[in-house]
Design an enzyme around this catalytic site. Structure first.
Site, PDB file in Angstrom:
ATOM      1  CB  VAL A 160     -40.643 -45.619 -11.731  1.00 19.12           C
ATOM      2  CG1 VAL A 160     -39.792 -46.519 -10.838  1.00 19.12           C
ATOM      3  CG2 VAL A 160     -40.921 -44.288 -11.045  1.00 19.12           C
ATOM      4  CG  HIS A 161     -37.187 -47.770 -16.788  1.00 19.39           C
ATOM      5  ND1 HIS A 161     -36.975 -46.419 -16.837  1.00 19.39           N
ATOM      6  CD2 HIS A 161     -36.139 -48.349 -17.421  1.00 19.39           C
ATOM      7  CE1 HIS A 161     -35.844 -46.171 -17.481  1.00 19.39           C
ATOM      8  NE2 HIS A 161     -35.306 -47.327 -17.840  1.00 19.39           N
ATOM      9  NE  ARG A 162     -32.056 -46.030 -15.738  1.00 29.02           N
ATOM     10  CZ  ARG A 162     -31.009 -46.024 -16.547  1.00 29.02           C
ATOM     11  NH1 ARG A 162     -30.141 -47.009 -16.492  1.00 29.02           N
ATOM     12  NH2 ARG A 162     -30.835 -45.065 -17.424  1.00 29.02           N
TER      13      ARG A 162
END
Length: 406
Positions: free
Chosen positions: A205-207
């Protein structure tokens, strides 16, 4: 710099992964220009070394961690100065990062032709920073290396000359095949993380759409932590900061936050997991090579080919994600079916096709004058030829129809 006349502008680890083979194929003409958008020096050095690349030939400092507008502005200024002092025959950018957009703008301002690798992807979601970057690059590029026919169709609809479009496949295919550890090494990676094949999930998860909304991030992490199987979560710096700020790192359950992984270790875990959950663009491509199912936790995707082929399913955190996780985890024959589906991103020859086109379109010339005084108007124009792929290259490069064939 005089012999290194093809500038590969990169600044993130995925760009290293996807451009490494191209850099090696272009050989002594390759000039690695590193913006430092990803600023973790240990991970960055490991990626360069792991892919057999030398240290960057030109490096920007102090760009990583800046707000997006300031970061792009600083990169444009510094890259513009570099291109004015050491004009390349072409500047090659990859994908949709801030680095790619800045590299294309700086090269255009310096009168340097732009080659866009992974051109033509579109999510049609104006809220995505990556979509803005892609649309900035398109009108500036001289050569568009589209990974699929769908991507090429998008460019044609935007008025791009068909003779500037080359359908190449995606370089991620050969990068994944070359980096994937063998079975013995992969099982050692699994053992280090206390998991066994098919009995865990791997999530990334990084957006901003997930990390910048505390409620959405809490919902997503809570859903992953509530699963019966363990969920390994390599923590991106943005995710770690957001989760720490919202008090979410101790969410418990089956969620296991771990340190960021090298590419080979990530692929080993991805290849043997039961299910991938990610908002990454690259993972949407890698899953088609690894033959693993993926839930894309985003509002939209610029890679519909993976969805159409059956590898990926788009789901927002909440009821959509619950349904996707439940159905995919309950499908015992899914992995066997996916094993028989070819990747929509090509056969692993994309870098070779791109390298041939670049060498043909931008032949090496005698060094040009240095300095801003030798401006674009004083430099000889680079001959521009119709793109021709190597014999037997996948797929047919000349795009003449707007009809998608993916």
């Amino acid at each position: 710099m005089t012999s290194r006349d093809l500038a590969l502008v990169l600044g993130t680890r995925p760009e290293i992964v996807k451009l490494a083979a191209l850099a090696r194929l272009l050989g002594p003409r390759t000039r690695l220009v590193w913006t430092g958008q990803h600023w973790d020096p240990a991970l960055t050095t490991a990626f360069f070394t792991g892919y057999g690349l030398p240290a960057p030939h030109h490096r920007l400092d102090g760009v990583g961690g800046e707000p997006r507008g300031q970061q792009i502005g600083r990169m444009i200024g510094e890259l513009s100065r570099h291109f004015a002092e050491h004009p390349p025959a072409a500047a090659i950018v990859q994908g949709d990062t801030n680095t790619a957009a800045a590299g294309a703008l700086a090269a255009h301002c310096a009168g340097v032709p732009v080659v866009h690798v992974e051109a033509g992807l579109r999510s049609f979601d104006a809220a995505m920073p990556e979509e803005a970057n892609r649309r900035v690059i398109a009108p500036l590029a001289d050569l568009h290396c589209a990974p699929t026919r769908t991507a090429a169709d998008h460019l044609l609809r935007e008025g791009i000359d068909p003779q500037r479009i080359l359908v190449t496949g995606n370089t991620v295919v050969e990068a994944t095949l070359a980096t994937l550890p063998d079975d013995l090494a992969a099982r050692a990676v699994l053992a280090r993380h206390g998991v066994t094949p098919e009995n865990y999930l791997l999530a990334t998860v990084h957006r901003p759409e997930n990390t910048d909304d505390p409620e959405r991030l809490a919902r997503l992490l809570g859903q992953l932590g509530g699963l019966e199987l363990p969920v390994l979560l390599p923590l991106h710096p943005r995710t770690q900061a957001a989760a720490a700020s919202a008090g979410l790192l101790a969410i418990g359950g089956g969620l296991r936050p771990i340190e960021p992984l090298g590419h080979a270790a990530f692929l080993a875990l991805a290849r043997h997991c039961r299910l991938l959950v990610s908002d990454s663009g690259g993972v949407q491509e890698e899953c088609t090579v690894l033959k693993r199912p993926l839930v894309v936790v985003r509002n939209s995707t610029e890679r519909p080919e993976a969805v159409r082929a059956g590898f990926a399913r788009l789901a927002r955190p909440g009821p959509e994600l619950d349904a996707a996780l439940r159905e995919l985890l309950a499908d015992p024959g899914l992995a066997a079916r996916l094993a028989e589906v070819p990747s929509p991103y090509g056969d692993g020859r994309a870098s070779e096709t791109i390298a041939t086109a670049v060498r043909d379109r931008y032949p090496q010339h005698a060094p040009r004058p240095r300095g801003a005084a030798a401006g674009a108007a004083d430099r000889q124009a680079v001959p521009r030829k119709v793109c021709q792929p190597p014999a037997g290259a996948w797929p047919t490069p000349r795009v003449r129809s707007l009809r998608s064939v993916d």
